[in-house]
Design an enzyme around this catalytic site. Structure first.
Site, mmCIF file in Angstrom:
data_model
loop_
_atom_site.group_PDB
_atom_site.id
_atom_site.type_symbol
_atom_site.label_atom_id
_atom_site.label_comp_id
_atom_site.label_asym_id
_atom_site.label_seq_id
_atom_site.Cartn_x
_atom_site.Cartn_y
_atom_site.Cartn_z
ATOM 1 N N ASN A 1 -9.952 0.125 1.669
ATOM 2 C CA ASN A 1 -8.507 0.158 1.439
ATOM 3 C C ASN A 1 -8.234 -0.271 -0.006
ATOM 4 O O ASN A 1 -8.384 -1.434 -0.345
ATOM 5 C CB ASN A 1 -7.831 -0.797 2.431
ATOM 6 N N HIS B 1 -2.593 6.935 3.533
ATOM 7 C CA HIS B 1 -3.153 5.700 2.975
ATOM 8 C C HIS B 1 -4.428 5.348 3.744
ATOM 9 O O HIS B 1 -4.459 5.361 4.977
ATOM 10 C CB HIS B 1 -2.127 4.580 3.068
ATOM 11 N N CYS C 1 0.813 -1.217 0.000
ATOM 12 C CA CYS C 1 0.000 0.000 0.000
ATOM 13 C C CYS C 1 0.847 1.267 0.000
ATOM 14 O O CYS C 1 0.303 2.369 -0.086
ATOM 15 C CB CYS C 1 -0.945 -0.001 1.197
#
Ligand code: UT7
Length: 337
Positions: A291, A261, A121
């Site tokens: 996510n 993030h 990520c």
């Protein structure tokens, strides 16, 4: 792309943004129909209300192609002008060929060097560092970054600890060579990796360690030690930002916009509290997308731009963390064309 170094040193600038999400909306209630969870639990523990999933047969590159075209439009550039195309992704179409090569072909970026970047990520922040370094070294003038993720295809939809978290999206930015004496662009990067935490967030099978035909049930899907990753993320986000600001001799009050993030609102809220940045300067959208790994930061940026929350010259602090385990932060000015 061919590059001959001629002594010209340019400053890299972020000039374009764009995103694309698949149509299918999956709410917490939809998930609660097939695993033992609830809308209340998911909202309270993660901040996520819904996410998007690709259609059957759709892959990361299909989302990436649409996002790439939007980024090019926003930057006012043609696909043939792209020198480098980077696709940060944790859910590539294949191990190889790269998703970047597939996207380059479909958008007509025929001159571009194209490669995938796997930093979990943190992929978008790592890709920004790559793009900045290439452009400032004179190795191409225009670098297109498209985070492209179809994580729902790697998710075990019977595992309630992971299937509530991830969503599909593509989003990115255009990094171009600016003027020599420009004061805009990337002020610095803080990047890191700790492979000791690798097993905490992993797709065990499908690579050379455990080929698919040798896989145990579930090993072809995302496996996560949620508590460990949570602990890591809350620590590293604050540490990374603090190290970057200290190295630049800057304070958090100089930051106009913080985009982290989008993994869990509790991780972000914890960091906001520790860093002391006013909450109104922090932009999130994980309630609607969950996510989306490498796409999450530019997905927020593209939406923020559309909502008029990003202004030319705004100093943006971007910070990510994820599989690897990896982390990264950068400070960059937004300078749309
Ligand atoms: O991009 C980076 C990657 N990922 C992340 O950043 C994720 C980091 N981790 C997290 O966000 C959190 O750890 C989770 C949201 C995954 C889990 O939240 P938590 O507050 O850390 O829960 P937990 O793992 O400590 O589990 C608490 C309880 C457990 O039950 P017991 O053992 O206390 O009876 C779990 O079984 O919650 C249970 N649980 C659930 N209950 C309802 C776990 N998932 C769920 C669920 N619905 N979906």
């Amino acid at each position: 792309m061919i590059a001959v170094r001629n002594g010209h040193r340019a400053r890299a600038r972020m000039v374009g943004l764009g995103a694309h999400v698949p149509e299918r909306i999956v709410t917490n209630r939809d998930i609660a129909e097939h695993v033992d969870t609830s809308d209340e639990w998911i909202v309270e523990r993660t901040g996520i209300r819904e996410r998007r999933f690709v259609a059957d047969g759709e892959a990361a590159s299909d989302l990436g192609v649409i996002a790439a075209r939007r980024i090019l439009d926003d930057a006012g550039l043609l696909a043939e002008e792209v020198d480098t195309l980077i696709v940060p992704t944790a859910s590539p179409d294949h191990i190889f060929p790269s998703t970047a090569a597939l996207v380059a072909e479909r958008i007509g970026a025929h001159r571009a060097a194209a490669f995938d970047l796997n930093a979990g990520c943190t992929g978008f922040v790592y890709a920004l560092a790559q793009a900045c370094a290439l452009v400032e070294a004179g190795i191409g003038r225009n670098a297109l970054i498209v985070g492209a993720e179809a994580l729902s295809r790697l998710t075990d939809h019977s595992d309630r600890s992971t299937c509530i978290l991830f969503g599909d999206a593509a989003a990115g930015a255009m990094i171009v060579a600016g003027e020599d004496d420009s004061t805009t662009g990337f002020l610095g990067f803080e990047l890191g990796a700790d492979g000791a935490g690798g097993p905490d967030l992993i797709v065990p099978a499908g690579g050379s360690r455990q080929p698919l035909e040798e896989a145990e049930p579930g090993d072809a899907y995302i496996q996560m030690n949620g508590r460990e990753v949570f602990r890591f993320a809350t620590r590293v986000m604050v540490e990374s930002i603090t190290r970057l600001l200290n190295a630049l001799e800057m304070g958090i009050q100089e930051v106009d916009v913080l985009v982290a993030h989008q993994a869990n609102s509790r991780i972000i809220d914890n960091a906001i509290g520790q860093l002391g940045i006013p909450a109104e300067r922090v932009i999130n959208n994980l309630d609607r997308y969950g996510n989306t790994s490498s796409a999450s930061i530019p997905l927020v940026l593209a939406e923020a731009r559309d909502a008029g929350r990003l202004r030319p010259g705004h100093l943006m602090l971007l910070t990510g963390f994820g599989a690897g385990l990896t982390w990264g932060s950068t400070l960059v000015r937004y300078e749309p064309r």
